[in-house]
Design a protein around this motif. Structure first.
Motif, PDB file in Angstrom:
ATOM      1  N   TYR A 143      10.431  18.654  32.769  1.00 50.41           N
ATOM      2  CA  TYR A 143      11.656  19.297  32.428  1.00 50.41           C
ATOM      3  C   TYR A 143      12.767  18.132  32.338  1.00 50.41           C
ATOM      4  CZ  TYR A 143       9.289  23.987  32.774  1.00 50.41           C
ATOM      5  OH  TYR A 143       8.715  24.736  32.677  1.00 50.41           O
ATOM      6  N   SER A 144      12.851  17.251  33.215  1.00 47.54           N
ATOM      7  CA  SER A 144      13.819  16.257  32.724  1.00 47.54           C
ATOM      8  C   SER A 144      13.654  15.458  31.573  1.00 47.54           C
ATOM      9  CB  SER A 144      13.697  15.250  33.982  1.00 47.54           C
ATOM     10  OG  SER A 144      14.112  15.853  35.159  1.00 47.54           O
ATOM     11  N   ALA A 145      12.479  15.177  31.091  1.00 47.16           N
ATOM     12  CA  ALA A 145      12.276  14.677  30.039  1.00 47.16           C
ATOM     13  C   ALA A 145      12.419  15.304  28.604  1.00 47.16           C
ATOM     14  CB  ALA A 145      10.677  14.016  30.147  1.00 47.16           C
ATOM     15  N   ALA A 146      12.117  16.839  28.837  1.00 51.43           N
ATOM     16  CA  ALA A 146      12.454  17.571  27.722  1.00 51.43           C
ATOM     17  C   ALA A 146      13.712  17.749  27.341  1.00 51.43           C
ATOM     18  CB  ALA A 146      11.662  18.823  27.931  1.00 51.43           C
ATOM     19  N   PHE A 147      14.675  17.787  28.579  1.00 48.39           N
ATOM     20  CA  PHE A 147      16.106  18.155  28.699  1.00 48.39           C
ATOM     21  C   PHE A 147      16.785  16.805  27.814  1.00 48.39           C
ATOM     22  CE2 PHE A 147      20.148  17.263  30.669  1.00 48.39           C
ATOM     23  CZ  PHE A 147      20.724  18.295  30.124  1.00 48.39           C
ATOM     24  N   PHE A 148      16.326  15.768  28.225  1.00 44.04           N
ATOM     25  CA  PHE A 148      16.760  14.434  27.761  1.00 44.04           C
ATOM     26  C   PHE A 148      16.704  14.435  26.212  1.00 44.04           C
ATOM     27  CE2 PHE A 148      16.399   9.806  27.018  1.00 44.04           C
ATOM     28  CZ  PHE A 148      17.653   9.383  27.131  1.00 44.04           C
ATOM     29  N   LEU A 149      15.287  14.737  25.873  1.00 42.18           N
ATOM     30  CA  LEU A 149      15.153  14.411  24.442  1.00 42.18           C
ATOM     31  C   LEU A 149      15.823  15.534  23.608  1.00 42.18           C
ATOM     32  CD1 LEU A 149      11.381  13.796  24.643  1.00 42.18           C
ATOM     33  CD2 LEU A 149      12.887  12.374  23.708  1.00 42.18           C
ATOM     34  N   LEU A 150      16.063  16.635  24.345  1.00 34.78           N
ATOM     35  CA  LEU A 150      16.804  17.987  23.395  1.00 34.78           C
ATOM     36  C   LEU A 150      18.189  17.685  23.468  1.00 34.78           C
ATOM     37  CD1 LEU A 150      15.156  21.046  25.160  1.00 34.78           C
ATOM     38  CD2 LEU A 150      15.127  20.567  22.762  1.00 34.78           C
TER      39      LEU A 150
END
Length: 203
Positions: free
Chosen positions: A161-168
């Motif tokens: 979720y941290s990676a996904a939030f960062f990319l978003l």
């Protein structure tokens, strides 16, 4: 060891035709977007019959899927080379920002937004799992590594979720902000914010 099998001349011609169609479609998408793209213009530019387009790509969305897959593989390969040398997490996150911004520069704003719209579309053909996206897999691995090193020790951190939030967040800045200085500031703040979120402990 499996011997290398050269494709037949027929298979080679088919591959070359597919590449011409893909190249012509990308050029058309850059100008008109996917919805506005004219298949007749694409096949004319590629020098093929109308039906040949749909033989290789069932829909215009499948052109974008092909392009997305290729670019993800290219970006993942570049990121892998970068990760051959150990870096702190802030540097890793900054490199991901660079990979995505360079992708937008290569595609142009119209095609870049089309790719993102398809990527997050609920009607996307061939829905897949996050583990099918190598750039996310690599970023998740780096966040987990940093946590193991003590650089990201928040007990509630979820690497995916941290990676996904960062990319978003990167996508959001690039698709809504056109001023380059404002973009740079917002992206730097985004890196810092995510980095703090990965290390901040609850009281």
């Amino acid at each position: 060891m499996t011997p290398h099998v050269r494709p037949s001349s027929r298979a080679l011609r088919r591959m070359q035709t597919r590449e011409r169609i893909l190249g012509a479609a990308i050029a058309e998408f850059r100008i008109a977007g996917m919805a506005g793209a004219d298949v007749n213009a694409i096949v004319t530019a590629a020098g093929v019959a109308h039906g040949t387009f749909f033989f290789h790509f069932p829909s215009k969305e499948h052109v974008l899927l092909e392009l997305e897959s290729r670019e993800e593989a290219r970006m993942a390969a570049e990121f892998t080379r970068f990760l051959d040398v150990r870096h702190d997490l802030t540097t890793v996150l900054t490199e991901v920002v660079g990979l995505v911004t360079r992708l937008e520069e290569r595609f142009g704003p119209v095609l870049f937004k089309e790719i993102l719209a398809l990527h997050f579309s609920p009607t996307r053909p061939n829905r897949d799992e996050w583990t099918d996206h190598p750039l996310i897999v690599l970023l998740v691995r780096e966040i987990e590594r940093a946590r193991g090193d003590g650089a990201g020790d928040h007990p509630e951190v979820d690497a995916f979720y941290s990676a996904a939030f960062f990319l978003l967040g990167i996508y959001g800045v690039l698709t809504t902000t056109t001023n380059s200085k404002t973009r740079d500031t917002m992206l730097a703040q985004h890196v810092a914010s995510v980095r703090r979120g990965l290390t901040m402990k609850e009281n």
